[in-house]
Design a protein around this motif. Structure first.
Motif, short mmCIF file in Angstrom:
data_model
loop_
_atom_site.label_atom_id
_atom_site.label_comp_id
_atom_site.label_asym_id
_atom_site.label_seq_id
_atom_site.Cartn_x
_atom_site.Cartn_y
_atom_site.Cartn_z
N PRO B 75 25.30 -27.65 -0.42
CA PRO B 75 24.21 -28.50 0.06
C PRO B 75 24.11 -28.53 1.57
CG PRO B 75 26.02 -29.83 -0.79
CD PRO B 75 26.36 -28.41 -1.08
N GLN B 76 22.93 -28.91 2.03
CA GLN B 76 22.66 -28.98 3.47
C GLN B 76 23.62 -29.96 4.15
OE1 GLN B 76 18.42 -29.11 3.79
NE2 GLN B 76 18.45 -29.22 6.02
N SER B 77 23.82 -31.14 3.54
CA SER B 77 24.92 -32.00 3.97
C SER B 77 26.14 -31.41 3.28
CB SER B 77 24.70 -33.42 3.46
OG SER B 77 24.91 -33.46 2.07
N ALA B 79 28.50 -32.81 1.70
CA ALA B 79 28.82 -33.54 0.46
C ALA B 79 30.29 -33.46 0.08
CB ALA B 79 27.94 -33.05 -0.70
N PHE B 81 33.76 -35.20 -0.62
CA PHE B 81 34.05 -36.56 -1.09
C PHE B 81 35.15 -37.18 -0.22
CE2 PHE B 81 33.00 -35.25 -5.75
CZ PHE B 81 31.75 -34.86 -5.33
#
Ligand SMILES: Nc1ncnc2c1ncn2[C@@H]1O[C@H](COP(=O)(O)OP(=O)(O)O)[C@@H](O)[C@H]1O
Ligand SMILES: [Mg+2]
Lengths: 259, 250
Positions: B75-77, B79, B81
């Motif tokens: 993902p672009q971010s 992500a 955890f």
């Protein structure tokens, strides 16, 4: 080292305010001639409370027990309901409005009712504590689930995960900070709820103790019981921070890192 | 091999993709270059099966894709955890996509750490990492899924310019060794030139392919490659292709 200092710096201002209030109260009740039956000075509250500490303690334990059992019951139900709400749109649409509606029923009305329905034993107290603490815990959890990072959820879905896996791996951990916030709100209601239930009918407990003291015009002992119940709430409140630090150490840490 | 034919997608009245066609060969590094909002991330959502397409088709090795798709998405971010250590974050790919047990996933994740320059950081939590290290951890998690194709959505978009260059060079090196099939979304022309075998340029929304460019610069590539006349010429062509699309909207 600097953390301990940080805590110290946050603790002393309210303590100073509290101390000033107590000193003002002491002077006022001694000098105004208001009388011990109406407003005894704090020194007398402490003296009398200490003199009666055995009885106070005997009545604190039942209240604490009601609070803890009620809380445990509430936690289990709140978790189950929050999971149902997260898992199914129908559960969310049907349960949330009812839950919010339930919050409009005042505690004062509820307390005598649960006593009428469930008698003078432990059950009505547990029930009342559970009823009152249930809502903030559910809301904390449900909003916590909703605060999960969208990309994190999408990522798991692209890996082939379905709801149970995304719930376990993302939604639940992401909800824990919100859960602890809800828990703290709930805890401030819990002791009050137990005392209310005892007012409505009980054999032991801080509520019973206060009623007895009030009936014999021992305002000093009523106030001593108030102090004890406040301390009880404070201890429980502080305990949530300890549990939080053990369960989600990453939360406080990630906020401390500058970025 | 991935083939996308005439892909269309709208969100309500908003046309996002208006007939995108492209293909990606095994072991190829393909970049998709386009202005913000032209539907690049949407293309990935459709490739991973998260969003349905409104028209067109996707063929993987000549057949309609089966679930789960053979694509690993980054993902672009990033992500990552925060409640998992770096190693556990990488293990997520093995665990969820690979179906490995927790312990085996951890061991495999640990074995990946040196490749991604994360040795000694396995037990660190992601919020203690620098931006560049976070992206490397996220890439490791993507690779850990064991899928044929890596879909990288602006992996270096959030980094400062120096770190970004470092990571671009690093990705070029590691790709030269591993030869993953990569589709990289970027709006950084230089990044596309440095890394790609082929570049698709998308025009502004609704996205369509406005140009396709072979990058025939020799590998291995480095900073010096970017200074070569061929690279400079390609950059100019790409910028012009991007502008052609934009003039239409201005
Ligand atoms: N789920 C969605 N619902 C509605 N609009 C969306 C959705 N996802 C993306 N969009 C819109 O589609 C357009 C393209 O988005 P995106 O694919 O993220 O662009 P890019 O990655 O090229 O910057 C944007 O205008 C965006 O607002
Ligand atoms: Mg995007």
């Amino acid at each position: 080292m600097s953390r301990a200092r940080g805590i110290l710096e946050r603790v002393w201002p309210p303590l100073v305010v509290l101390a000033l209030g107590v000193v003002a109260w002491e002077f006022y009740s001694r000098l105004s001639g208001i009388g011990n039956a109406v407003l005894p000075p704090p020194s007398r509250v402490v003296q009398s409370g200490w003199a009666d500490h055995a009885s106070l303690w005997d009545n604190t334990l039942p209240t604490l027990r009601e609070v803890l059992i009620g809380f445990a019951v509430s936690l289990v139900f709140a978790f189950v309901v929050s999971v149902a709400i997260d898992a199914s749109g129908i559960a969310r649409r049907s349960l949330m409005p009812v839950l919010i509606g339930s919050q409009t029923i005042p505690l004062i009305v509820l307390a005598p009712l649960v006593v009428i329905w469930f008698g003078f034993g432990l059950t009505p107290k547990i029930l009342l504590v559970a009823l009152v603490t249930f809502f903030p815990i559910v809301v904390g959890l449900v909003e916590g689930y909703a605060s999960s990072d969208r990309d994190a959820i999408t990522l798991l879905r692209t890996m082939g995960a379905r709801w149970p896996t995304t719930f376990r791996l993302v939604r639940l951990p992401a909800a824990l900070p919100g859960f602890f916030t809800g828990l703290r709100i709930a805890i401030t209601y819990a002791v009050v709820a137990a005392i209310f239930a005892e007012y409505a009918g009980a054999e032991f407990g801080l509520g019973v103790y206060m009623q007895g003291a009030k009936a014999s015009f021992r305002t000093d002992l009523v106030l001593a019981a108030v102090v004890v119940s406040a301390l009880l709430t404070l201890v429980l409140f502080a305990a949530t921070y300890v549990v939080q630090a053990l369960v989600i150490p990453w939360y406080a840490e990630s906020k401390r890192v500058p970025q | 091999m991935i083939e996308v034919r005439n892909l269309q997608k709208s969100y309500g009245a908003l046309d996002v993709l208006a007939g995108v066609s492209l293909h990606v060969e095994q072991g190829e590094f393909v970049s998709i270059l386009g202005p913000s909002g032209c539907g690049k991330s949407t293309l990935f959502s459709i490739l991973t099966g998260i969003e349905p397409a409104d028209g067109g088709e996707i063929l993987i090795d000549g057949a309609p894709p089966t679930e789960p798709r053979p694509c690993a998405w980054m993902p672009q971010s990033d992500a990552l955890f925060p409640w998992r250590t770096v190693e556990q974050n990488i293990a997520l790919g093995f665990e969820v996509a690979g179906g490995h047990g927790r312990r085996e996933a951890s061991e495999r994740a640990r074995a990946l750490l040196p490749t991604f320059g994360l040795e000694g950081f396995g037990d660190t939590r992601p919020y203690h990492l620098s931006g560049g290290m976070r992206q490397r951890a996220a890439l490791a998690r993507t690779v850990a899924q064991g899928r044929d194709t890596l879909l990288l959505d602006e992996p270096f978009g959030a980094l400062d310019a120096l770190t970004r260059t470092d990571l671009q060079l690093w990705l070029g090196d590691i790709w030269a060794r591993e030869r993953w099939t990569v589709v990289l979304i970027t709006h950084d022309v230089r990044e596309a030139v440095l890394l790609s075998d082929r570049i698709y340029v998308l025009g502004p929304r609704p996205g369509t392919v406005v140009g396709e460019f072979e990058v025939s610069l020799p590998r291995p590539r480095g900073i010096a490659t970017l200074g070569s006349p061929a690279a400079a010429e390609l950059e100019v062509e790409l910028l012009q292709a991007l502008r052609v699309g934009q003039d239409a909207t201005l």
